[in-house]
Design an enzyme around this catalytic site. Structure first.
Site, PDB file in Angstrom:
ATOM      1  N   LYS A 196      64.135 -26.813 -30.025  1.00  0.00           N
ATOM      2  CA  LYS A 196      64.062 -28.047 -30.096  1.00  0.00           C
ATOM      3  C   LYS A 196      65.151 -27.805 -31.011  1.00  0.00           C
ATOM      4  O   LYS A 196      66.034 -29.163 -31.425  1.00  0.00           O
ATOM      5  CB  LYS A 196      62.587 -28.179 -30.878  1.00  0.00           C
ATOM      6  CG  LYS A 196      61.185 -27.943 -29.977  1.00  0.00           C
ATOM      7  CD  LYS A 196      60.154 -28.954 -31.228  1.00  0.00           C
ATOM      8  CE  LYS A 196      60.038 -28.229 -32.360  1.00  0.00           C
ATOM      9  NZ  LYS A 196      59.497 -26.277 -31.361  1.00  0.00           N
ATOM     10  N   ASP A 241      63.395 -33.622 -34.319  1.00  0.00           N
ATOM     11  CA  ASP A 241      62.858 -32.184 -34.187  1.00  0.00           C
ATOM     12  C   ASP A 241      60.846 -32.416 -34.759  1.00  0.00           C
ATOM     13  O   ASP A 241      61.027 -32.629 -35.634  1.00  0.00           O
ATOM     14  CB  ASP A 241      63.639 -31.230 -34.934  1.00  0.00           C
ATOM     15  CG  ASP A 241      62.911 -29.711 -34.975  1.00  0.00           C
ATOM     16  OD1 ASP A 241      61.901 -29.594 -33.799  1.00  0.00           O
ATOM     17  OD2 ASP A 241      63.170 -28.852 -35.422  1.00  0.00           O
ATOM     18  N   GLU A 265      56.022 -15.620 -38.231  1.00  0.00           N
ATOM     19  CA  GLU A 265      56.127 -15.764 -36.595  1.00  0.00           C
ATOM     20  C   GLU A 265      55.748 -14.452 -35.945  1.00  0.00           C
ATOM     21  O   GLU A 265      55.245 -15.403 -34.804  1.00  0.00           O
ATOM     22  CB  GLU A 265      56.906 -16.704 -36.278  1.00  0.00           C
ATOM     23  CG  GLU A 265      57.417 -18.526 -37.120  1.00  0.00           C
ATOM     24  CD  GLU A 265      58.607 -18.928 -35.913  1.00  0.00           C
ATOM     25  OE1 GLU A 265      58.527 -20.049 -36.082  1.00  0.00           O
ATOM     26  OE2 GLU A 265      59.562 -17.919 -35.731  1.00  0.00           O
TER      27      GLU A 265
END
Length: 209
Positions: A13, A78, A145
């Site tokens: 994105k 985004d 992440e």
């Protein structure tokens, strides 16, 4: 005009947002990810920090929508406030990370916000498989992440499908992300631009998604 880029974690994105802003001369708006004071804690203990993080994102996205609504030029964004609600919050609730009390408080706040904003003129959905998402997440190397589970990504993908094709009422363009590389292959990016031109400006016959 308001263009939104939607898609799961690692779908590209932010990259597409930057590229479209540069190509068209649009203003780019990005999620407050690196500066989110709850995000690292959230991935370390999702159950404890879900409500805090989601309310923070909701506040930031609503602020962006107010700025977009008052703008006199095109903005490409985004991720949207709608994904925050129908994908991430819904997923956290189903996984038991968000209590019914917190969920209803959040939804009441969201419903109040929706009374003063409208849907984007076009939402571009980057549709990607879980292996593709995992590969991209590993490449960019954000520490917080790396602990995201495959189950979490799979659940988010399922929620995105429900959101895009069953719940969202605005105009959507779907881009199948697995088979293209719009960052490194000019022809892939050109194909996306052609589709956007056809949809927004009618320069070419529009394609069905």
């Amino acid at each position: 005009m308001h263009i939104a880029i939607a898609g799961n974690i690692g779908s590209g994105k932010s990259t597409l947002t930057r590229m479209l802003a540069r190509h068209y001369g649009w203003e780019a708006r990005f999620e407050a990810v690196d500066h989110n004071p709850y995000l690292e804690d959230y991935y370390g203990d999702i159950h404890r920090w879900s409500f805090n993080m989601e309310v923070y994102f909701l506040k930031e996205r609503f602020r962006d929508l107010l700025a977009i609504a008052g703008s006199d030029h095109t903005i490409v964004q985004d991720r949207t406030i709608y994904e925050g609600v129908y994908v991430f919050v819904a997923n956290n609730r189903d996984m038991g990370h968000l209590s019914e009390r917190d969920y209803h408080t959040y939804m009441d706040l969201f419903d109040n916000m929706m009374e003063v904003v409208r849907e984007p003129d076009l939402m571009i959905y980057l549709r990607a498989s879980v292996p593709h998402l995992v590969s991209n997440i590993q490449k960019r190397g954000r520490g917080y992440e790396q602990t995201i589970s495959l189950e979490y990504l799979q659940n988010l993908n399922r929620r995105y499908e429900e959101f895009i094709y069953q719940k969202y009422k605005g105009r959507v363009m779907t881009i199948e992300k697995d088979g293209i590389d719009f960052l490194n292959e000019p022809k892939d990016f050109s194909a996306i631009v052609d589709r956007i031109d056809a949809t927004l400006f009618g320069l070419f016959p529009p394609e069905s998604d």
